[in-house]
Motif scaffolding. Structure first.
Motif, PDB file in Angstrom:
ATOM      1  N   LEU A  70      36.823  58.556  32.589  1.00 46.28           N
ATOM      2  CA  LEU A  70      36.910  59.996  32.347  1.00 46.28           C
ATOM      3  C   LEU A  70      35.509  60.575  32.255  1.00 46.28           C
ATOM      4  N   GLU A  71      35.237  61.548  33.124  1.00 48.59           N
ATOM      5  CA  GLU A  71      33.927  62.183  33.172  1.00 48.59           C
ATOM      6  C   GLU A  71      33.939  63.491  32.390  1.00 48.59           C
ATOM      7  N   LEU A  72      32.951  63.664  31.524  1.00 45.31           N
ATOM      8  CA  LEU A  72      32.757  64.904  30.770  1.00 45.31           C
ATOM      9  C   LEU A  72      31.546  65.616  31.361  1.00 45.31           C
ATOM     10  N   HIS A  73      31.774  66.759  31.994  1.00 43.30           N
ATOM     11  CA  HIS A  73      30.702  67.420  32.737  1.00 43.30           C
ATOM     12  C   HIS A  73      29.699  68.106  31.821  1.00 43.30           C
ATOM     13  N   LEU A  96      38.936  57.772  38.744  1.00 43.43           N
ATOM     14  CA  LEU A  96      38.015  58.781  38.219  1.00 43.43           C
ATOM     15  C   LEU A  96      38.780  60.037  37.821  1.00 43.43           C
ATOM     16  N   VAL A  97      38.671  60.399  36.550  1.00 43.38           N
ATOM     17  CA  VAL A  97      39.336  61.601  36.028  1.00 43.38           C
ATOM     18  C   VAL A  97      38.278  62.657  35.755  1.00 43.38           C
ATOM     19  N   ARG A  98      38.493  63.829  36.333  1.00 44.67           N
ATOM     20  CA  ARG A  98      37.604  64.965  36.089  1.00 44.67           C
ATOM     21  C   ARG A  98      38.386  66.062  35.374  1.00 44.67           C
ATOM     22  N   TRP A  99      37.643  66.805  34.568  1.00 42.95           N
ATOM     23  CA  TRP A  99      38.247  67.852  33.749  1.00 42.95           C
ATOM     24  C   TRP A  99      37.325  69.058  33.746  1.00 42.95           C
ATOM     25  N   ASP A 100      37.847  70.226  34.093  1.00 45.08           N
ATOM     26  CA  ASP A 100      37.114  71.479  33.921  1.00 45.08           C
ATOM     27  C   ASP A 100      37.409  71.991  32.516  1.00 45.08           C
ATOM     28  N   VAL A 145      37.048  54.342  30.011  1.00 41.53           N
ATOM     29  CA  VAL A 145      35.585  54.374  30.036  1.00 41.53           C
ATOM     30  C   VAL A 145      35.188  55.843  29.989  1.00 41.53           C
ATOM     31  N   LEU A 146      34.296  56.190  29.099  1.00 36.75           N
ATOM     32  CA  LEU A 146      33.888  57.579  28.912  1.00 36.75           C
ATOM     33  C   LEU A 146      32.506  57.780  29.521  1.00 36.75           C
ATOM     34  N   LEU A 147      32.409  58.671  30.506  1.00 35.12           N
ATOM     35  CA  LEU A 147      31.135  59.013  31.137  1.00 35.12           C
ATOM     36  C   LEU A 147      30.756  60.420  30.708  1.00 35.12           C
ATOM     37  N   GLY A 148      29.728  60.536  29.871  1.00 35.95           N
ATOM     38  CA  GLY A 148      29.239  61.837  29.434  1.00 35.95           C
ATOM     39  C   GLY A 148      28.023  62.232  30.231  1.00 35.95           C
ATOM     40  N   CYS A 149      28.076  63.408  30.872  1.00 36.62           N
ATOM     41  CA  CYS A 149      26.975  63.888  31.710  1.00 36.62           C
ATOM     42  C   CYS A 149      26.278  65.067  31.029  1.00 36.62           C
ATOM     43  N   SER A 150      25.012  64.892  30.685  1.00 39.98           N
ATOM     44  CA  SER A 150      24.206  65.955  30.088  1.00 39.98           C
ATOM     45  C   SER A 150      24.913  66.547  28.866  1.00 39.98           C
ATOM     46  N   TYR A 170      31.183  53.298  26.653  1.00 41.60           N
ATOM     47  CA  TYR A 170      30.560  54.611  26.767  1.00 41.60           C
ATOM     48  C   TYR A 170      29.370  54.533  27.716  1.00 41.60           C
ATOM     49  N   VAL A 171      29.308  55.502  28.648  1.00 38.39           N
ATOM     50  CA  VAL A 171      28.176  55.630  29.561  1.00 38.39           C
ATOM     51  C   VAL A 171      27.631  57.043  29.427  1.00 38.39           C
ATOM     52  N   GLY A 172      26.380  57.158  29.044  1.00 40.65           N
ATOM     53  CA  GLY A 172      25.735  58.461  28.956  1.00 40.65           C
ATOM     54  C   GLY A 172      24.773  58.646  30.114  1.00 40.65           C
ATOM     55  N   ALA A 173      24.968  59.693  30.902  1.00 37.87           N
ATOM     56  CA  ALA A 173      24.072  60.011  32.013  1.00 37.87           C
ATOM     57  C   ALA A 173      23.345  61.312  31.688  1.00 37.87           C
TER      58      ALA A 173
END
Length: 355
Positions: A70-73, A96-100, A145-150, A170-173
Motif C-alpha cells: 500500500l502506497e501513501l502518496h 500495488l494499492v494506490r489511494w487518493d 507492506v507500507l510504502l510512505g512517500c514524502s 515499512y518502506v519510507g521513500a
C-alpha cells in the motif's frame, strides 16, 4: 505550481492539435503497457467509503498471491496514480494499492473541495488505517507492506510504529522526519539558496514566516515547500522529467483531471499547520516490523542527513538505509529499477511467511 508552469511552457511551444494528437498516441501506448491479463492478476479501481467519504483506490498486480504493498502518496495532495507506468514492473512482484487521500485527485474530484470533510493530519491518519482494513478484507491478507512517500511517509511511520498487527514491513521513500521544530537547518538552507539565486520576493516571504513552523499558516507552508523544490536542482529536474510528463501522458487521467491535480495541493495545504509540532524522535524509534528507508542522495527537500539521523536510532527486526545517487526528491520514481531491486532483494525476503 511548478508542474503547471512546465505544462504551460510545453503547450505554448507546440500547436494544440499536434500536442493533443501526440498525447493521445502516448496515452494509448501506456494503457496497453498497463494492461493486466493474467488469470491470477488483479486490476481494479473503485471509490470506497473511508472515513465517511468516497475515496478512490486502485489495486493492481500480476498475481494475487504476491505480497500487498500500500502506497501513501506525498504532498499532501500529490496523487501517485499519475506515475502508474513507472511502477509497472513492481506489479510483477507485489499487488500495488494506490489511494487518493481526501483532498487529492480523484477523491477530490468526486465530492469537490467543500465535500472533503475534516482536512487534518489526524483525520488522514485514521483514513489510512481504514484503507488498510479495507484492503485486508478485499484481498484476504493479514498485513500489508507500507510504502510512505514524502509526506505520506509521516503517516506511514506512525502506523508502522503503532499498528504492527497491520503492517508486515515499512518502506519510507523521501522520508519526512519531524522533530517538533527544533532543527531549523532546512529553513536557513532555503534562505541561503534563495539569496544566492537573487529571489528577493521569495526570500522576503520566507523571512516573514520566520523559522518557527508552529506559527506558519497553510499558505506559508505551501510557499516554503514550493520554494524548496524550485531551488533544489535535482528535485526540480525530476518534477519536469518524471511528474510533469507522467501527468500529461497518464492514461488514467482526463484533461479536466489535470486541473484537479493542481487544485489538490491548494485544498490539501490545510493539513500542514497540524504537522508543525509533530516529533518522531519523541514518539519512539522502536519498530516491531522490518524498517527500510530510501532517499535521494541529493534531496534538499527531505534531506538524507535528517532521515539518516532518525534511522540510526531505529530499533527493528531488520533495517536498511539506501541512497540513490544522482537523485533528489521522488527518488523511487527517478530510478524505479533500483527501487524494484531493493524490493526484491531486501524488503520481500524480510517478510513473514504468512499473508
Amino acid at each position: 505550481m511548478l508542474i503547471a508552469a512546465a505544462l504551460t511552457a510545453t503547450a505554448a511551444a507546440t500547436p494544440v492539435a499536434g500536442l493533443l494528437a501526440h498525447r493521445a498516441a502516448v496515452r494509448a501506448g501506456r494503457a496497453r503497457d498497463l494492461r493486466i491479463d493474467t488469470g491470477r492478476g488483479v486490476d481494479e479501481s473503485c471509490f470506497a467509503p473511508i472515513g465517511g467519504l468516497d475515496q478512490w483506490l486502485s489495486i493492481r498486480g500480476q498475481d494475487r498471491a504476491n505480497p500487498v504493498l500500500l502506497e501513501l502518496h506525498g504532498g499532501p495532495g500529490s496523487s501517485n496514480a499519475v506515475l502508474a507506468h513507472l511502477s509497472r514492473a513492481w506489479e510483477r512482484h507485489v499487488t500495488l494499492v494506490r489511494w487518493d487521500m481526501r483532498g487529492t485527485g480523484k477523491t477530490l474530484r468526486r465530492s469537490g473541495a467543500d465535500g472533503q470533510g475534516e482536512l487534518t493530519f489526524d483525520r488522514l491518519l485514521k483514513d489510512a488505517v481504514e484503507v488498510i482494513e479495507h484492503v485486508r478484507a478485499r484481498l484476504g491478507v493479514t498485513r500489508v507492506v507500507l510504502l510512505g512517500c514524502s509526506f505520506g511517509s509521516a503517516l506511514g511511520l506512525r502506523i508502522a510504529r503503532s499498528r504492527p498487527d497491520l503492517v508486515s514491513a515499512y518502506v519510507g521513500a523521501d522520508q519526512k522526519v519531524f522533530d517538533g521544530g527544533r532543527d531549523t537547518t532546512d529553513y536557513h538552507d532555503l534562505l541561503e539558496r534563495l539569496d544566492r539565486a537573487g529571489k528577493k520576493k521569495e526570500a522576503a516571504a520566507v523571512r516573514a514566516a520566520g523559522p518557527d513552523q508552529r506559527a506558519w499558516s497553510a499558505e506559508q507552508f505551501a510557499h516554503f515547500n514550493r520554494f524548496a523544490a524550485a531551488t533544489d536542482p535535482y528535485t526540480f529536474a525530476a518534477m519536469k522529467s518524471v511528474v510533469t510528463k507522467s501527468l500529461w501522458y497518464s492514461p488514467l487521467h482526463s484533461l479536466p483531471e489535470l486541473g484537479t491535480f493542481f487544485r489538490s495541493f491548494l485544498v490539501s495545504a490545510a493539513v500542514l499547520p497540524g504537522t508543525a509540532a509533530l516529533d518522531d524522535h519523541a514518539d519512539g524509534t522502536r519498530f516491531d516490523v522490518p524498517f527500510f528507508l530510501v532517499q535521494g542522495a541529493r534531496d534538499l527537500v527531505n534531506t538524507p542527513a535528517r532521515a539518516r539521523a532518525f534511522y540510526d536510532r531505529v530499533q527493528a527486526p531488520a533495517k536498511s538505509f539506501t541512497l540513490i545517487e544522482e537523485a533528489g526528491h521522488f527518488a523511487a520514481y527517478r530510478r524505479p529499477d533500483l527501487f524494484l531491486d531493493l524490493l526484491r532483494t531486501t524488503v520481500l525476503p524480510a517478510l513473514p511467511a504468512t499473508r
